[in-house]
Each structure stands twice: as C-alpha cells, then as structure tokens.
Design an enzyme around this catalytic site. Sequence first.
Site: not given
Ligand code: MV4
Length: 641
Positions: A200, A235, A290
């Site tokens: 991504e 997280h 949920r």
């Molecule tokens: C990302 C991102 C930046 N760019 N995707 C972290 C958990 C996973 N479910 C998705 N996550 C992320 N995906 C792209 N393309 C940054 C995160 C991310 C994040 C997302 C939501 C809430 C907290 C986070 C903490 C660090 C990184």
Amino acid sequence: MFRKILIANRGEIACRVMRTAKRMGIRTVAVYSDADRGALHMKLADEAHRIGPAPATESYLNMQAILAAARKSGAEAIHPGYGFLSENEDFAAACKAAGVVFIGPTPEAIAAMGDKSAAKRLMEKAGVPLVPGYHGDAQDAALLEKEATRIGYPVLIKPSAGGGGKGMRVVQEKKGFAGALEAAQREARSSFGDDRVLIERYLERPRHIEMQVFGDTHGNVLHLFERDCSVQRRHQKVIEEAPAPKFAKRAEMGAAAVAAAKAIGYTGAGTVEFIAEQDGRFYFMEMNTRLQVEHPVTEMITGLDLVELQLRVAAGERLPFSQDQVQARGHAIEARIYAEDPARDFLPSTGRLVHVAFPQSARVDTGVEPGAEITPWYDPMIAKLVVHGDDRATALGKMVAALGDTHIVGVTTNVEFLRRICESAAFANADLDTGLIERHRAELFRPRGEVPREVLAAAALAELAHEQDTAHKRAERSADRHSPWHRVDGWRLNEESHHDFVFTASSDEHRVRVAFGDEGRRLSIDGHVHEAGGSKAQTVRDGKSWHVFHQGIRWTLTLKEELGGLDLDTGSGSLAAPMPGRVIKVFVQPGTKVKKGEPLLILEAMKMEHTITAPADGTVKEIHYAAGEQVLEGAELIKVE
Ligand code: MV4
C-alpha cells in the site's frame, strides 16, 4: 423481547450490558471464572454460573461451558461483549445450533470480515475506498516491486493474513524494496503461517476514524456517525472521541460504512475502521463485528443506548429510526483507565484496589469496586471515563476535571498520563494522528517535579488526624479515659509541643513539623514555614503510606519514622531547635558520653520548657549555644555522634 440473557464476558462490559438489560426488564445471567469469584459483574447479575478456572482459554473462551450455563439457566440469548468469543464465527454458529440467539452478526458476516485481505477485496467490489495499493494473489518479487513503483514510494508492506500492525514494513525508496519484502515474507510466514503480503501507499500521518453501523434483520443498515481513535499506543486505543474533530467527510464515510455493512448482509452493531489522511481522504482498514469498547462516545452524542439496539435487532425488531432521524449533538470523549505503569513501559500492575473513587461529573463504566483485585489473567482496564459537552473544549475541560477526581490506590494507573495527553497542546488543538503519543513523548513522559509542599502538609495533617483518631479510640476503650497519655496534640509532660514526620517520596526524604502553639498549629516543611495554601488535596492511607491526590497527580509518601519529642535528627547526628526560644540549661559538654533518651539541654519556648534528649547512644561533639542564648527555629543546637 428476551426474558433472560446470558452475558459471556466479565468486567465493565458485562456490567454495562446488564445495566441496559435490567432497565428493559430482562433477567441477566453472569458467568465467571475462579479468578472472578465475587466480582462486580457476578454480583449485579440475577444469577451467576461458574464456567472454569482462571485462564481465559478454560473459562471465558470455553464455548461448551458457556453454552451449558445458558442451557441450565434458561437464557434465550447470549451477549458476547467484546474480546473473548465476540468475533468467533464458530461460537456464533454453536449458539445457533444450541437454539440460543447470538447477540451479534451471523457467522457468515463474522467470517467475511475475519479474513482481512478477502475483506478488502469484498470492499473494493462494494465501492468502499481502499488505500491505493496492490491486493492481488500473485506474489512474485519482481511483480510486487513493479507494483510498488506504480503505487509510488514510500510504500507499506503488510502481511495479508495479519491485522493489528504486526509484521508491517515501511519502504522509503525502490532500492530498499527487495530486502524489506524478503524480511516481511519471512516474518509473515513465521507469525501467520502465510507469507502473502499486500503493498500500500504509506500514509505518513494517518488518523484512525471508525464508523458505528447497525443492521437489522429486515435489511435496514444505518450509521451512527464516526469516532476518532487516533490516540493509540502500540495499537492500543487510549482516548476516543466523537465526532472526529476537523473532519469534513462524515457523510461520505457514513455512506461507505453503510455500503460495507450491506455488502455482507450485516446485522447488529458493527464498526467499520478507516485510516484517514490529514486532508480527510479515507480508506477502509477492517470491520469489527462486535460492540466496541469505545461505543459510549457514540451513545453520548446520539442519546441512543447501543446495547438496547443490539437486543432489539437480535430479537428481530426493526431499527426504530431512519438515517435522517439520527442526530449528533455536542462532543464526547472517553479515556481508558488501565492498571499499568507508564514509567515502566506500561507494564500491567496487579493488586487489590485499596481505594477507588470515581468522579460524579462523568459517566463511569467500570467492573470493579473497592476491594476488587486486578489479576494478571485478563485485560487490566479498570474503567472508562466518558464526558460530554456542547463542544470539544467543554468536553475536554470536563475530562481533565474527571481525571483529577479519579482516585485509585492499590495499583499503578495511567490516570496521570491520560491527563497529560488531555492537557497537551497537540490534543487540545485536535492535531490528531496515530503518532501523537510518540511524537510528544518528551512532554508526556517528562519526570515529575518535586513533591509540592501542599502535598507534604496534607500528608502530615492526615497522619496527625489519624493518630489522634487512633488515640481517641484507644482512650474510649481504656479505664482512664482522661489520662494525658491519650493526647496526641503534641502535649508531653514538660517536654514537647510538636510532631515531626519524615516522609519518603521516591528516594527523597522530606521533613514536616507540626508545632502546636498559642496561635494554633504551625507547619514547617523541610525547614520552610508553610502557610496553608489554597489548593485542595485528598489523602488515602495504605499502611505506612499516604496517597495524596493533588491537582490530578497521586503522590505516595511513606512515613519513615515519627520522631518523638525534640529529638529532631537533622540527618548527621545534629539536633535542631524545633521552634524559636531560649536555651535555659545545658547538661553536657563536648566529649560527654550519653545514652539514648538522656537529657542534653532545656529549651524554653512558647512558655514551656522542652527537654532535648539524645536520639541514640553516643558522644557529644559540639554544643552551639550556651544557657541564656536565643535560638531560631531550625538552628542546630548540639551534635552527637
Ligand atoms: C497503515 C498505516 C499507514 N499507511 N497503512 C496499523 C494497524 C493496521 N490495522 C493498519 N495500520 C496502519 N496501516 C498505510 N497504508 C498506518 C497504520 C498504523 C495505524 C493505523 C491505525 C491506528 C493506529 C496505527 C498505528 C500505527 C500504524
């Protein structure tokens, strides 16, 4: 409507579900493990059934034990709460097979969202925006690298089978791609038994914004607005709010979330998670099938009870309103209070809750009461504080006040850390993204300053009051109730008229003197006269420690010793004058050997004579005053080694 439901959970969410069930006249059945015998959720229920030993795998995750409790109690439906079995499609199916309603979506809907990369493909088909990227099956390295170039750097390599951020790798430029891919595939294979990845575009400062959705069994799906949960730590959500501040795409996100839920025939409460860029563009991440921990902020802005809605749609009722009848009002913020130590990398803290006091000014969702134990077996969340105001600034002010009124003794908590976040400029300005805590760590983890004198004064006065109370009770029981030996106001026959306390706080020592004179009580702290200030403090005793809650901070002061009489040891064998006065007699000379308690000199002060005695066996080294001389408070009188 159901007449009786079983809650297959513990802690605050079990209590939360029961509160609504009771209000609706539905009887409640609790289940508990051996570690939760006597827990609040068990007490609040109409009946409670043991389901196994402490480990969750043998109790709260034990489907057969829970279904047996449902059968035995005659519960018609099971509310799974969050965590544990709440997103387990096999459990949803097993409930159905046992003739019990699972209060949640169908097993098929859970399964559709359980596979994270299949879910993304499904969402793509439904027209829900995804982060620009590659989600295909073909996985050869050359193709993936070409895709990365097409997407544009920086890119993020994510394990297809993952979720929750495990095994993700950021690649800044083309030359680092091949190596990062190999490492990501290796980690994905060992963590998930599946080395497929997706690529991504990497969002630099994403926000986590999620939409609450609801579906009924009549094909209606609507959303209840969004929540911003960007303030996270590894997280783990820390603070959530609704609506998302400075977010202009609410309507589009709501429509996308409804489309997502409709695509899988969703019923019940669900949450569609997005990551959003600072400019508001948003992309689907995953769907949680949920009720979420943070659902109360949605309840506060909509005035709805989401558990009631869950029960109604599970019982086959229609959603009782249409999309445009749902209104959002004001702003709500939730803070999660955990038994953990921010200073020790958020290590969970276990123990008995000696004292628990929650604010009256906030909604408090909790599963504990004073005397409850935080065990290592389950999630260490103690409570959620939820506030609502006409606008964000008002709500934030209420949260700061509520955190200040949250007094917990027995475990270490993150209350002070939460308050620092709330008081940070970044949070106050709603400068939100998932890196907020990391970026502001210097401010958020800054060491505390010195113990305020107000705090030491409060601890000393509390200790004094406690001793007076103890002495009073002792006197009431004794034969000679008016004997002066029961007095603790500093009165000693021809001797002292003050009390000294030495407290240790972390590794520092502080000395507090409470003197009783004609004009009442006077305090001196570490040698400084203390004028009672304006700020209030609350004290809680725990053995030899006093916990003082003052301006949102809990200080722990441990009573080192109480120095009797005028035996004020200044630390190096010297004795200081407790109050201004005049030396009227000196019994010793330099070189005199003295025994502990032997009189050294007499000081006249406040119209009384005070005998200063040797604090321990030793030899007099120096005498600084002769009979007739005036001394100031704190002046060193004599040195004994
Ligand atoms: C990302 C991102 C930046 N760019 N995707 C972290 C958990 C996973 N479910 C998705 N996550 C992320 N995906 C792209 N393309 C940054 C995160 C991310 C994040 C997302 C939501 C809430 C907290 C986070 C903490 C660090 C990184």
